[in-house]
Design a protein around this motif. Structure first.
Motif, PDB file in Angstrom:
ATOM      1  N   PHE A  96     -24.037 -15.391 -30.050  1.00  0.00           N
ATOM      2  CA  PHE A  96     -25.241 -14.707 -30.551  1.00  0.00           C
ATOM      3  C   PHE A  96     -25.041 -13.186 -30.503  1.00  0.00           C
ATOM      4  O   PHE A  96     -25.676 -12.492 -29.706  1.00  0.00           O
ATOM      5  CB  PHE A  96     -26.460 -15.093 -29.704  1.00  0.00           C
ATOM      6  CG  PHE A  96     -26.701 -16.567 -29.582  1.00  0.00           C
ATOM      7  CD1 PHE A  96     -27.163 -17.308 -30.669  1.00  0.00           C
ATOM      8  CD2 PHE A  96     -26.465 -17.230 -28.385  1.00  0.00           C
ATOM      9  CE1 PHE A  96     -27.389 -18.673 -30.556  1.00  0.00           C
ATOM     10  CE2 PHE A  96     -26.693 -18.595 -28.259  1.00  0.00           C
ATOM     11  CZ  PHE A  96     -27.150 -19.319 -29.357  1.00  0.00           C
ATOM     12  N   PRO A  97     -24.181 -12.660 -31.355  1.00  0.00           N
ATOM     13  CA  PRO A  97     -23.850 -11.229 -31.271  1.00  0.00           C
ATOM     14  C   PRO A  97     -25.021 -10.288 -31.570  1.00  0.00           C
ATOM     15  O   PRO A  97     -24.989  -9.130 -31.149  1.00  0.00           O
ATOM     16  CB  PRO A  97     -22.725 -11.061 -32.310  1.00  0.00           C
ATOM     17  CG  PRO A  97     -22.880 -12.213 -33.236  1.00  0.00           C
ATOM     18  CD  PRO A  97     -23.470 -13.332 -32.431  1.00  0.00           C
ATOM     19  N   ASP A  98     -26.042 -10.786 -32.241  1.00  0.00           N
ATOM     20  CA  ASP A  98     -27.183  -9.930 -32.568  1.00  0.00           C
ATOM     21  C   ASP A  98     -28.225  -9.851 -31.453  1.00  0.00           C
ATOM     22  O   ASP A  98     -29.163  -9.062 -31.534  1.00  0.00           O
ATOM     23  CB  ASP A  98     -27.864 -10.410 -33.853  1.00  0.00           C
ATOM     24  CG  ASP A  98     -26.947 -10.271 -35.064  1.00  0.00           C
ATOM     25  OD1 ASP A  98     -26.042  -9.409 -35.035  1.00  0.00           O
ATOM     26  OD2 ASP A  98     -27.137 -11.029 -36.028  1.00  0.00           O
ATOM     27  N   LYS A  99     -28.075 -10.672 -30.424  1.00  0.00           N
ATOM     28  CA  LYS A  99     -29.031 -10.665 -29.310  1.00  0.00           C
ATOM     29  C   LYS A  99     -28.692  -9.544 -28.335  1.00  0.00           C
ATOM     30  O   LYS A  99     -27.535  -9.235 -28.092  1.00  0.00           O
ATOM     31  CB  LYS A  99     -28.996 -12.000 -28.550  1.00  0.00           C
ATOM     32  CG  LYS A  99     -29.321 -13.212 -29.389  1.00  0.00           C
ATOM     33  CD  LYS A  99     -30.802 -13.402 -29.479  1.00  0.00           C
ATOM     34  CE  LYS A  99     -31.097 -14.725 -30.197  1.00  0.00           C
ATOM     35  NZ  LYS A  99     -32.418 -14.721 -30.763  1.00  0.00           N
ATOM     36  N   SER A 100     -29.733  -8.956 -27.770  1.00  0.00           N
ATOM     37  CA  SER A 100     -29.520  -7.932 -26.741  1.00  0.00           C
ATOM     38  C   SER A 100     -29.138  -8.606 -25.427  1.00  0.00           C
ATOM     39  O   SER A 100     -29.350  -9.811 -25.244  1.00  0.00           O
ATOM     40  CB  SER A 100     -30.799  -7.115 -26.547  1.00  0.00           C
ATOM     41  OG  SER A 100     -31.805  -7.910 -25.933  1.00  0.00           O
ATOM     42  N   ASP A 101     -28.591  -7.824 -24.514  1.00  0.00           N
ATOM     43  CA  ASP A 101     -28.271  -8.368 -23.189  1.00  0.00           C
ATOM     44  C   ASP A 101     -29.524  -8.936 -22.532  1.00  0.00           C
ATOM     45  O   ASP A 101     -29.483  -9.986 -21.891  1.00  0.00           O
ATOM     46  CB  ASP A 101     -27.667  -7.292 -22.286  1.00  0.00           C
ATOM     47  CG  ASP A 101     -26.251  -6.909 -22.697  1.00  0.00           C
ATOM     48  OD1 ASP A 101     -25.688  -7.545 -23.618  1.00  0.00           O
ATOM     49  OD2 ASP A 101     -25.706  -5.964 -22.085  1.00  0.00           O
ATOM     50  N   ARG A 102     -30.620  -8.253 -22.716  1.00  0.00           N
ATOM     51  CA  ARG A 102     -31.891  -8.703 -22.131  1.00  0.00           C
ATOM     52  C   ARG A 102     -32.305 -10.064 -22.699  1.00  0.00           C
ATOM     53  O   ARG A 102     -32.737 -10.946 -21.960  1.00  0.00           O
ATOM     54  CB  ARG A 102     -32.960  -7.654 -22.386  1.00  0.00           C
ATOM     55  CG  ARG A 102     -34.277  -7.954 -21.769  1.00  0.00           C
ATOM     56  CD  ARG A 102     -35.245  -6.832 -22.027  1.00  0.00           C
ATOM     57  NE  ARG A 102     -36.551  -7.224 -21.542  1.00  0.00           N
ATOM     58  CZ  ARG A 102     -37.437  -6.395 -21.089  1.00  0.00           C
ATOM     59  NH1 ARG A 102     -37.178  -5.107 -21.038  1.00  0.00           N
ATOM     60  NH2 ARG A 102     -38.603  -6.820 -20.672  1.00  0.00           N
ATOM     61  N   GLU A 103     -32.173 -10.226 -24.012  1.00  0.00           N
ATOM     62  CA  GLU A 103     -32.503 -11.514 -24.621  1.00  0.00           C
ATOM     63  C   GLU A 103     -31.582 -12.617 -24.105  1.00  0.00           C
ATOM     64  O   GLU A 103     -32.032 -13.724 -23.802  1.00  0.00           O
ATOM     65  CB  GLU A 103     -32.394 -11.437 -26.147  1.00  0.00           C
ATOM     66  CG  GLU A 103     -33.496 -10.651 -26.813  1.00  0.00           C
ATOM     67  CD  GLU A 103     -33.246 -10.495 -28.300  1.00  0.00           C
ATOM     68  OE1 GLU A 103     -34.104 -10.980 -29.068  1.00  0.00           O
ATOM     69  OE2 GLU A 103     -32.211  -9.911 -28.682  1.00  0.00           O
ATOM     70  N   LEU A 104     -30.296 -12.313 -24.021  1.00  0.00           N
ATOM     71  CA  LEU A 104     -29.347 -13.304 -23.513  1.00  0.00           C
ATOM     72  C   LEU A 104     -29.675 -13.700 -22.080  1.00  0.00           C
ATOM     73  O   LEU A 104     -29.647 -14.891 -21.736  1.00  0.00           O
ATOM     74  CB  LEU A 104     -27.913 -12.773 -23.598  1.00  0.00           C
ATOM     75  CG  LEU A 104     -27.349 -12.618 -24.999  1.00  0.00           C
ATOM     76  CD1 LEU A 104     -26.003 -11.911 -24.954  1.00  0.00           C
ATOM     77  CD2 LEU A 104     -27.232 -13.970 -25.692  1.00  0.00           C
ATOM     78  N   LEU A 105     -29.991 -12.727 -21.252  1.00  0.00           N
ATOM     79  CA  LEU A 105     -30.332 -13.044 -19.860  1.00  0.00           C
ATOM     80  C   LEU A 105     -31.620 -13.853 -19.770  1.00  0.00           C
ATOM     81  O   LEU A 105     -31.739 -14.746 -18.928  1.00  0.00           O
ATOM     82  CB  LEU A 105     -30.412 -11.763 -19.030  1.00  0.00           C
ATOM     83  CG  LEU A 105     -29.052 -11.111 -18.765  1.00  0.00           C
ATOM     84  CD1 LEU A 105     -29.236  -9.734 -18.143  1.00  0.00           C
ATOM     85  CD2 LEU A 105     -28.176 -11.991 -17.888  1.00  0.00           C
ATOM     86  N   ALA A 106     -32.570 -13.572 -20.667  1.00  0.00           N
ATOM     87  CA  ALA A 106     -33.798 -14.372 -20.701  1.00  0.00           C
ATOM     88  C   ALA A 106     -33.477 -15.806 -21.106  1.00  0.00           C
ATOM     89  O   ALA A 106     -34.022 -16.766 -20.539  1.00  0.00           O
ATOM     90  CB  ALA A 106     -34.814 -13.753 -21.665  1.00  0.00           C
TER      91      ALA A 106
END
Length: 94
Positions: free
Chosen positions: A46-56
Motif C-alpha cells: 500500500f505505497p499510497d498509505k501514510s505511516d499513520r494509516e499503516l500503523l492504524a
C-alpha cells in the motif's frame, strides 16, 4: 514480583521505551519484529498509505485477532466446563 527491565523498541522507525518483566524480553522482541515485518510488507503493498494509516491498520489487525482469540478461548472454556460437568455426572452414576 518479577524484576522488570527497560527495553527500547523500534516500531516503524519510532523509538518506544518500555518496562517489561525480565521473562518477557524475548516475547517482546518477537512482537517488535512481527509488527515491523508486517509494516514493511504493507508499506510495499500500500505505497499510497501514510505511516499513520499503516500503523492504524496494523493495530486493527492485532486487535481483531486478539478479540477472536479471546472469544475462542471463552468458548473453549465453556465447552470444557460442560464436558467436566458431564463426566462428573457419569462418574456419580447420574
Amino acid at each position: 514480583m518479577e524484576e522488570k527491565v527497560r527495553m527500547k523498541l523500534d516500531i516503524a522507525g519510532e523509538n518506544i521505551l518500555l518496562s517489561v518483566p525480565y521473562s518477557r524480553q524475548e516475547l517482546t522482541r518477537e512482537a517488535e519484529a512481527e509488527v515491523n515485518r508486517l509494516f514493511a510488507t504493507w508499506r510495499e503493498r500500500f505505497p499510497d498509505k501514510s505511516d499513520r494509516e499503516l500503523l492504524a491498520m496494523i493495530a486493527f489487525r492485532y486487535a481483531d485477532r486478539y478479540t477472536e482469540m479471546v472469544r475462542s478461548r471463552e468458548e473453549s472454556q465453556a465447552d470444557l466446563e460442560e464436558l467436566t460437568r458431564h463426566v462428573d455426572s457419569l462418574v456419580r452414576g447420574e
